[in-house]
Design a protein around this motif. Structure first.
Motif, PDB file in Angstrom:
ATOM      1  N   LYS A   1       0.832  -1.207   0.000  1.00  0.00           N
ATOM      2  CA  LYS A   1       0.000   0.000   0.000  1.00  0.00           C
ATOM      3  C   LYS A   1       0.864   1.254   0.000  1.00  0.00           C
ATOM      4  N   ILE A   2       1.960   1.236   0.743  1.00  0.00           N
ATOM      5  CA  ILE A   2       2.847   2.398   0.770  1.00  0.00           C
ATOM      6  C   ILE A   2       3.519   2.567  -0.583  1.00  0.00           C
ATOM      7  N   GLY A   3       3.788   1.488  -1.282  1.00  0.00           N
ATOM      8  CA  GLY A   3       4.370   1.568  -2.626  1.00  0.00           C
ATOM      9  C   GLY A   3       3.435   2.270  -3.589  1.00  0.00           C
ATOM     10  N   LYS A   4       2.137   2.134  -3.408  1.00  0.00           N
ATOM     11  CA  LYS A   4       1.156   2.809  -4.252  1.00  0.00           C
ATOM     12  C   LYS A   4       0.843   4.211  -3.753  1.00  0.00           C
ATOM     13  N   LEU A   5       1.417   4.607  -2.634  1.00  0.00           N
ATOM     14  CA  LEU A   5       1.100   5.898  -2.027  1.00  0.00           C
ATOM     15  C   LEU A   5       1.477   7.096  -2.897  1.00  0.00           C
ATOM     16  N   PRO A   6       2.647   7.149  -3.534  1.00  0.00           N
ATOM     17  CA  PRO A   6       2.968   8.328  -4.351  1.00  0.00           C
ATOM     18  C   PRO A   6       1.978   8.540  -5.511  1.00  0.00           C
ATOM     19  N   THR A   7       1.574   7.480  -6.177  1.00  0.00           N
ATOM     20  CA  THR A   7       0.616   7.653  -7.273  1.00  0.00           C
ATOM     21  C   THR A   7      -0.745   8.060  -6.746  1.00  0.00           C
ATOM     22  N   ALA A   8      -1.128   7.547  -5.576  1.00  0.00           N
ATOM     23  CA  ALA A   8      -2.423   7.917  -4.992  1.00  0.00           C
ATOM     24  C   ALA A   8      -2.425   9.384  -4.589  1.00  0.00           C
ATOM     25  N   LEU A   9      -1.313   9.863  -4.034  1.00  0.00           N
ATOM     26  CA  LEU A   9      -1.234  11.282  -3.652  1.00  0.00           C
ATOM     27  C   LEU A   9      -1.274  12.179  -4.890  1.00  0.00           C
ATOM     28  N   LYS A  10      -0.623  11.752  -5.958  1.00  0.00           N
ATOM     29  CA  LYS A  10      -0.633  12.525  -7.191  1.00  0.00           C
ATOM     30  C   LYS A  10      -2.048  12.612  -7.752  1.00  0.00           C
ATOM     31  N   ASP A  11      -2.766  11.482  -7.750  1.00  0.00           N
ATOM     32  CA  ASP A  11      -4.145  11.474  -8.250  1.00  0.00           C
ATOM     33  C   ASP A  11      -5.039  12.387  -7.411  1.00  0.00           C
ATOM     34  N   VAL A  12      -4.869  12.368  -6.093  1.00  0.00           N
ATOM     35  CA  VAL A  12      -5.674  13.231  -5.220  1.00  0.00           C
ATOM     36  C   VAL A  12      -5.338  14.686  -5.483  1.00  0.00           C
ATOM     37  N   GLY A  13      -4.063  14.992  -5.680  1.00  0.00           N
ATOM     38  CA  GLY A  13      -3.663  16.367  -5.985  1.00  0.00           C
ATOM     39  C   GLY A  13      -4.272  16.863  -7.281  1.00  0.00           C
ATOM     40  N   VAL A  14      -4.306  16.019  -8.302  1.00  0.00           N
ATOM     41  CA  VAL A  14      -4.907  16.395  -9.591  1.00  0.00           C
ATOM     42  C   VAL A  14      -6.406  16.648  -9.410  1.00  0.00           C
ATOM     43  N   LYS A  15      -7.087  15.789  -8.664  1.00  0.00           N
ATOM     44  CA  LYS A  15      -8.524  15.961  -8.440  1.00  0.00           C
ATOM     45  C   LYS A  15      -8.822  17.259  -7.701  1.00  0.00           C
ATOM     46  N   ILE A  16      -8.010  17.594  -6.723  1.00  0.00           N
ATOM     47  CA  ILE A  16      -8.234  18.843  -5.961  1.00  0.00           C
ATOM     48  C   ILE A  16      -7.990  20.047  -6.857  1.00  0.00           C
TER      49      ILE A  16
ATOM     50  N   LYS B   1     -10.143  24.580 -10.218  1.00  0.00           N
ATOM     51  CA  LYS B   1     -10.171  25.179 -11.560  1.00  0.00           C
ATOM     52  C   LYS B   1     -11.606  25.307 -12.049  1.00  0.00           C
ATOM     53  N   ASN B   2     -12.414  24.265 -11.823  1.00  0.00           N
ATOM     54  CA  ASN B   2     -13.815  24.314 -12.257  1.00  0.00           C
ATOM     55  C   ASN B   2     -14.598  25.386 -11.486  1.00  0.00           C
ATOM     56  N   ILE B   3     -14.332  25.523 -10.200  1.00  0.00           N
ATOM     57  CA  ILE B   3     -15.017  26.572  -9.415  1.00  0.00           C
ATOM     58  C   ILE B   3     -14.612  27.949  -9.929  1.00  0.00           C
ATOM     59  N   PHE B   4     -13.322  28.105 -10.211  1.00  0.00           N
ATOM     60  CA  PHE B   4     -12.843  29.398 -10.696  1.00  0.00           C
ATOM     61  C   PHE B   4     -13.471  29.734 -12.046  1.00  0.00           C
ATOM     62  N   LYS B   5     -13.621  28.734 -12.929  1.00  0.00           N
ATOM     63  CA  LYS B   5     -14.223  28.974 -14.255  1.00  0.00           C
ATOM     64  C   LYS B   5     -15.700  29.355 -14.128  1.00  0.00           C
ATOM     65  N   LYS B   6     -16.425  28.735 -13.148  1.00  0.00           N
ATOM     66  CA  LYS B   6     -17.847  29.037 -12.992  1.00  0.00           C
ATOM     67  C   LYS B   6     -18.061  30.437 -12.447  1.00  0.00           C
TER      68      LYS B   6
ATOM     69  N   ASP C   1      -8.249  20.216 -10.131  1.00  0.00           N
ATOM     70  CA  ASP C   1      -9.346  20.290 -11.107  1.00  0.00           C
ATOM     71  C   ASP C   1     -10.608  20.866 -10.463  1.00  0.00           C
ATOM     72  N   PHE C   2     -10.876  20.488  -9.218  1.00  0.00           N
ATOM     73  CA  PHE C   2     -12.050  21.004  -8.510  1.00  0.00           C
ATOM     74  C   PHE C   2     -11.979  22.527  -8.394  1.00  0.00           C
TER      75      PHE C   2
END
Length: 119
Positions: free
Chosen positions: A92-107, A112-117, A109-110
């Protein structure tokens, strides 16, 4: 005289520190209880409160073998579960860097979408 000192003397007598009618002895009156101090009381065990020679803890009621000793099957089972948990956690810790990157991208994007609206 106040009666609360008599109650204190009665508690001392109940604990075996003094005689049973010590207030009568102190005040010089007749005892409050049936009988008198001159009559001996039979069938009372002697109070033997001798102090120990050495101040130490000795547990005479619990022998040394009363301590819980785990059988070997419990130790082996715990070891297998612990090693399995460590291996699972390492994966699970080995997958941690990719999971953190995915969460960072989602945040990002969230926001960015609020700013565009709004603008």
């Amino acid at each position: 005289m106040s009666s609360n000192w008599i109650a204190s003397c009665d508690m001392l007598a109940d604990a075996g520190v003094v005689g049973f009618d010590i207030p009568a002895y102190i005040t010089g009156t007749t005892p409050r209880y049936v009988g008198s101090p001159q009559v001996p009381v039979y069938d009372l065990p002697p109070l033997n409160y001798a102090q120990p020679q050495k101040d130490e803890f000795k547990s005479s009621t619990l022998p040394d073998n009363s301590v819980v000793k785990n059988p070997i099957w419990k130790k082996v089972l715990f070891s297998v579960l612990a090693v399995g948990g460590l291996i699972w956690g390492a994966k699970k810790i080995g997958k941690l860097p990719t999971a953190l990157k995915d969460v960072g991208v989602k945040i990002s994007d969230f926001f960015k979408n609020i700013f565009k609206k709004w603008f």
